[in-house]
Design an enzyme around this catalytic site. Structure first.
Site, PDB file in Angstrom:
ATOM      1  N   ASP A 231     -46.444  14.646  71.626  1.00 37.74           N
ATOM      2  CA  ASP A 231     -47.680  14.209  70.965  1.00 37.74           C
ATOM      3  C   ASP A 231     -48.861  14.752  71.776  1.00 37.74           C
ATOM      4  O   ASP A 231     -49.065  14.350  72.919  1.00 37.74           O
ATOM      5  CB  ASP A 231     -47.698  12.677  70.941  1.00 37.74           C
TER       6      ASP A 231
ATOM      7  N   ARG B 153     -49.618  16.641  64.704  1.00 33.38           N
ATOM      8  CA  ARG B 153     -48.412  17.461  64.591  1.00 33.38           C
ATOM      9  C   ARG B 153     -48.003  17.762  63.156  1.00 33.38           C
ATOM     10  O   ARG B 153     -47.796  18.931  62.788  1.00 33.38           O
ATOM     11  CB  ARG B 153     -47.241  16.761  65.329  1.00 33.38           C
TER      12      ARG B 153
ATOM     13  N   CYS C  71     -45.207  12.583  61.285  1.00 33.78           N
ATOM     14  CA  CYS C  71     -45.439  12.202  62.682  1.00 33.78           C
ATOM     15  C   CYS C  71     -46.013  10.784  62.684  1.00 33.78           C
ATOM     16  O   CYS C  71     -45.782  10.025  61.733  1.00 33.78           O
ATOM     17  CB  CYS C  71     -46.324  13.213  63.401  1.00 33.78           C
TER      18      CYS C  71
HETATM   19  P1  4NP Z   1     -49.857  12.726  65.557  1.00 35.24           P
HETATM   20  O1  4NP Z   1     -50.716  12.329  66.848  1.00 35.24           O
HETATM   21  O2  4NP Z   1     -48.804  11.631  65.393  1.00 35.24           O
HETATM   22  O3  4NP Z   1     -49.253  14.032  65.935  1.00 35.24           O
HETATM   23  O4  4NP Z   1     -50.823  12.790  64.406  1.00 35.24           O
HETATM   24  C1  4NP Z   1     -51.327  11.084  67.004  1.00 35.24           C
HETATM   25  C2  4NP Z   1     -52.577  10.884  66.480  1.00 35.24           C
HETATM   26  C3  4NP Z   1     -53.208   9.661  66.654  1.00 35.24           C
HETATM   27  C4  4NP Z   1     -52.583   8.666  67.362  1.00 35.24           C
HETATM   28  C5  4NP Z   1     -51.330   8.881  67.885  1.00 35.24           C
HETATM   29  C6  4NP Z   1     -50.703  10.078  67.711  1.00 35.24           C
HETATM   30  N1  4NP Z   1     -53.246   7.431  67.560  1.00 35.24           N
HETATM   31  O5  4NP Z   1     -52.694   6.572  68.258  1.00 35.24           O
HETATM   32  O6  4NP Z   1     -54.352   7.227  67.046  1.00 35.24           O
END
Ligand code: 4NP
Length: 151
Positions: free
Chosen positions: A122, A14, A8
């Site tokens: 997300d 995720r 991800c």
């Molecule tokens: P992930 O979610 O891609 O599912 O781990 C996110 C976690 C952090 C961020 C964006 C998406 N961020 O911008 O910090």
């Protein structure tokens, strides 16, 4: 041994769930499962507390995972690379060196025929409910993937 990488953006919401859930459904003498993020924001961090919580509510401990960034050598180390959304897919493919690399990259939700939108949402900026939805979506999809992989 078949090696599977879940990817991800941050590797804290995720893909740690996809990593833990998929690992729990596959025999570990035949499958190796890992996860990574295309972004560098959370390198070394444990999964988001809300992912840890929803996993725990479902009997899975993902708290010892540590976020890392996707790297080009992952194309050599893994047989299949599952992207959680289209943006992750494009980021991974932009690092591919050849068509062999590109062929390893798949949209995770392609395995789930009951979902039209192939992006795992997300949940980072939402509440615990979003994480519950994402857990169930990933869990159902992992069941379908396990059927595909173990035949
Ligand atoms: P992930 O979610 O891609 O599912 O781990 C996110 C976690 C952090 C961020 C964006 C998406 N961020 O911008 O910090």
């Amino acid at each position: 041994m078949i090696s599977i990488l879940m990817v991800c953006l941050g590797n804290i919401c995720r893909s740690p769930l996809a990593h833990g859930i998929m690992q729990s459904k596959l025999p570990d003498d035949l499958f190796y499962v890992d996860s990574a993020g295309t972004g560098a924001y959370h390198i070394g961090n444990a999964p988001d507390k809300r992912s840890i919580n929803v996993a725990k509510q479902n009997g899975l401990d993902i708290s010892t995972q540590s976020a890392r960034q996707f790297k080009v050598s992952d194309f050599d180390a893994f047989d299949i690379i599952y992207a959680m959304d289209e943006s992750n897919y494009n980021n991974i493919v932009s690092l591919a060196r050849n068509t062999r690399d590109i062929k390893k990259v798949k949209m995770f939700l392609e395995a789930n025929s009951s979902i039209q939108n192939k992006n795992v949402p997300d949940p980072y900026y939402g509440g615990q409910d979003g994480f519950k939805y994402v857990f169930e979506l990933i869990n159902d999809t992992c069941d379908a993937l396990v059927k595909e992989l173990i035949d």
